[in-house]
Design an enzyme around this catalytic site. Structure first.
Site: not given
Length: 504
Positions: A194, A314
Site C-alpha cells: 500500500e 486485499e
C-alpha cells in the site's frame, strides 16, 4: 487507505478445469499449478503453460511485534493450513516486516502445550516461515511473500524510512528470493504494501516514484531468483485522482513496470468496504451498479485490455452493513466466477484469515477455530480446486495409493435457529486410509424443512431427503482431513437427523 488504523486495531486457486473460451485442449494435461509460474497477457501460467488462478487468503502476523503469524497462541500451524486447504483457498499471502531479519527478533506468543507447534520451538522468524512454506507446499497451497512494512511499528507511505533505507529493503528482498530459490511453493513477492501519498507513479522523482522503485526492487529480486513473479501494488493518487492506498493503478496505462526478465509482472490492487473507510462511490445513488466502472478505472482495465494479470491482494469487510454486503457481492461477481471463466479471471487473496483485523474481521471467528460460513460463502463462486501438492510427508494433499480405502463421516450441527428458519453446518471428515476426490452427504428430516440456500456444496432435495455433493474446490480431502459446508433452511431446525457420508 487508512491502513495504519487497521493495523493498530489488529496489534494471510483455483486451477483451470475448463478450457478458456475458444481454446482447444490437445491432450489430458496434468493438473495446473506445477512448477514456477509466469505471465502471458492477462493470465498467469504454470510451468507447463496451463492457466492458473490465485484464490487465497491473507494470514498476517510476521509484520507485527509477534514476528510470526497470529493464532499460533491458540492452534497448531499445520491445522490452520489444513483448514485453509479444506475451505478451498489455494494461496497464502504472508505479510512481513524487515524486523524479522534482525538477529534479536524472535517469534513470540506461540503455544507449545499438548504438542502444538512442536517443530517450531527454538526457531527464529525466518525458520518458522520456512516451516509454513514447506507445509503449505505439501498441502498443495502456494505462498506469496508480502513486504508489508519496514518495521513492526506501522505502515509507511513509501518503501523506505529513515531507519530502513531502500538499500535494506532491497537486500532483504533479495535474501528472501534466494532463500526460496528452487522451492516453487513460493511463487512471488509483493514488493511493498500500500504505497500512498506522497508516493507517485510515473512522476520521475526517484525518491517518491513507486513505479521506478518497483523496477529497481523487482530486478534485484529476479537477479537472485529469476523464476519468481513480481507483484506490484498501485499508489493512492495518480493525476489528481485518489483511491484506496495501493489501489490506484491508473498510471500503468502510460507507465508500465518494465523488468529485465519478461513475463513476471502482476499488478496488485487493494479494495475495501465501508467498515474500513467511507468513499464517495458508496453514497452514489447508482451503488452498487456503479462499482464495475470504478474498478475498471482504477485497475480492472489492465486485465480487460490484456496488459497484465491483476491480483486483488486485499479486500475485506465485517459485513455489518447492507452496503458492505452489496459491495462484496458485486466484487465477487466482477472478479469472474470460476465456473464460467476458469482461470481467465482476476487473481485474489481475501483479507483476512485472522479474526483480529479490527475493521474487517476474518474468515475465522474470534475462537480461531470456527469458520464464518456467511463470509466464506460470498467467496465460494470464485474458488476452485487446489494445485498439485509439492513434495511428500505430513502435508497431505496427494492422492491415495493402491489398496487405500475411501470412507468419510459427517457431523451435522445447527448454528442458529430463529423459529421461522435456521442455519446449519455439516463437517465432512475423511476417515479412510488415503485421500478422497469427492464426497456425498445425505440426511432425512423428520419434518417439513426445505433447504433455501447452500454454500460450499450443491444439493438436491426430494421430499424430506437432502443430498449434498462437494463443490469443485473442496472435493479432495486428505486422509484425516475435514471440510465443511453450510446451508439455510426453513422452518425451524428441529432435531439433528441421522447423516450418512460416502466417498470416492
Amino acid at each position: 487507505m487508512f491502513r495504519s488504523l487497521r493495523r493498530a486495531l489488529c496489534a494471510v486457486a483455483a486451477v483451470l478445469l475448463l478450457p478458456l473460451a475458444g481454446a482447444q485442449t490437445s491432450h489430458a494435461a496434468e493438473t495446473p499449478g506445477a512448477g514456477y509460474w509466469h505471465t502471458s497477457g492477462r493470465q498467469i501460467l504454470d510451468a507447463a503453460g496451463q492457466p492458473v488462478r490465485i484464490a487465497g487468503i491473507n494470514w498476517f502476523g510476521f509484520e507485527t511485534a509477534n514476528h510470526v503469524v497470529h493464532g499460533l497462541w491458540s492452534r497448531d500451524y499445520k491445522s490452520m493450513i489444513d483448514q485453509m486447504r479444506s475451505l478451498g483457498y489455494n494461496t497464502i499471502r504472508l505479510p512481513y516486516s524487515d524486523d524479522i531479519f534482525k538477529a534479536g527478533a524472535v517469534p513470540n506468543s506461540i503455544d507449545f502445550s499438548s504438542g502444538k507447534n512442536a517443530d517450531l520451538q527454538g526457531l527464529n522468524s525466518l525458520q518458522v516461515m520456512d516451516k509454513l512454506v514447506a507445509y503449505a507446499g505439501r498441502d498443495g497451497l502456494k505462498v506469496i511473500l508480502d513486504r508489508h512494512r519496514p518495521d513492526s511499528g506501522g505502515q509507511s507511505a513509501l518503501w523506505y524510512t529513515a531507519a530502513v533505507p531502500e538499500s535494506t529493503w532491497i537486500t532483504n528482498l533479495k535474501a528472501l528470493a534466494a532463500r526460496y530459490r528452487g522451492q516453487d511453493a513460493v511463487i512471488g513477492i509483493d514488493l511493498h504494501n500500500e504505497p500512498h501519498d506522497p508516493a507517485c507513479w510515473g512522476c520521475g522523482d526517484t525518491a517518491t516514484d513507486w513505479r521506478l522503485a518497483a523496477q529497481r526492487a523487482g530486478n534485484a529480486v529476479l537477479s537472485a531468483n529469476p523464476d519468481l513473479l513480481i507483484f506490484v501494488e498501485g499508489v493512492q493518487t495518480y493525476d489528481g485522482v485518489s483511491g484506496w492506498w495501493g489501489g490506484n493503478l491508473m498510471g500503468v496505462a502510460r507507465y508500465p513496470v518494465q523488468l529485465d526478465v519478461p513475463n513476471r509482472v502482476v499488478y496488485s490492487a487493494h479494495d475495501y468496504a465501508t467498515s474500513v473507510a467511507q468513499q464517495p462511490w458508496f453514497s452514489d445513488p447508482a451503488f452498487p451498479g456503479n462499482m464495475p466502472g470504478i474498478w475498471d478505472k482504477y485497475w480492472g482495465y489492465i486485465f480487460k485490455q490484456n496488459i497484465a494479470p491483476v491480483w486483488v491482494g486485499e479486500f475485506g469487510t465485517t459485513l455489518a452493513s447492507t452496503t458492505d454486503q452489496k459491495w462484496l457481492t458485486a466484487l465477487a461477481s466482477y472478479l469472474r466466477p470460476t465456473s464460467t471463466y476458469g482461470a481467465d479471471s482476476f487473481q485474489w487473496t481475501f483479507w483476512s484469515w485472522n479474526p483480529n483485523s479490527g475493521d474487517t474481521g476474518g474468515i475465522l471467528k474470534d475462537d480461531w477455530q470456527t469458520v464464518d460460513t456467511v463470509k466464506d460463502g460470498y467467496l465460494a463462486g470464485i474458488k476452485a480446486p487446489l494445485f498439485p501438492s509439492g513434495g511428500t510427508g505430513d502435508g497431505g494433499g496427494g492422492g491415495g495409493g493402491g489398496g487405500t480405502t475411501a470412507a468419510c463421516s459427517a457431523a451435522y450441527s445447527v448454528s442458529s435457529d430463529w423459529g421461522s428458519g435456521f442455519n446449519a453446518e455439516v463437517k465432512v471428515t475423511n476417515t479412510g486410509s488415503g485421500a478422497i476426490g469427492s464426497w456425498k452427504v445425505t440426511w432425512v428430516w423428520s419434518g417439513s424443512q426445505q433447504v433455501t440456500s447452500m454454500w460450499n456444496a450443491s444439493y438436491t432435495q426430494s421430499g424430506s431427503t437432502v443430498t449434498a455433493v462437494n463443490a469443485a474446490h473442496n472435493g479432495s480431502v486428505p486422509a484425516g482431513g475435514s471440510v465443511s459446508f453450510g446451508f439455510g433452511a426453513a422452518p425451524r431446525g428441529g432435531g439433528v437427523p441421522n447423516v450418512t457420508c460416502t466417498a470416492a
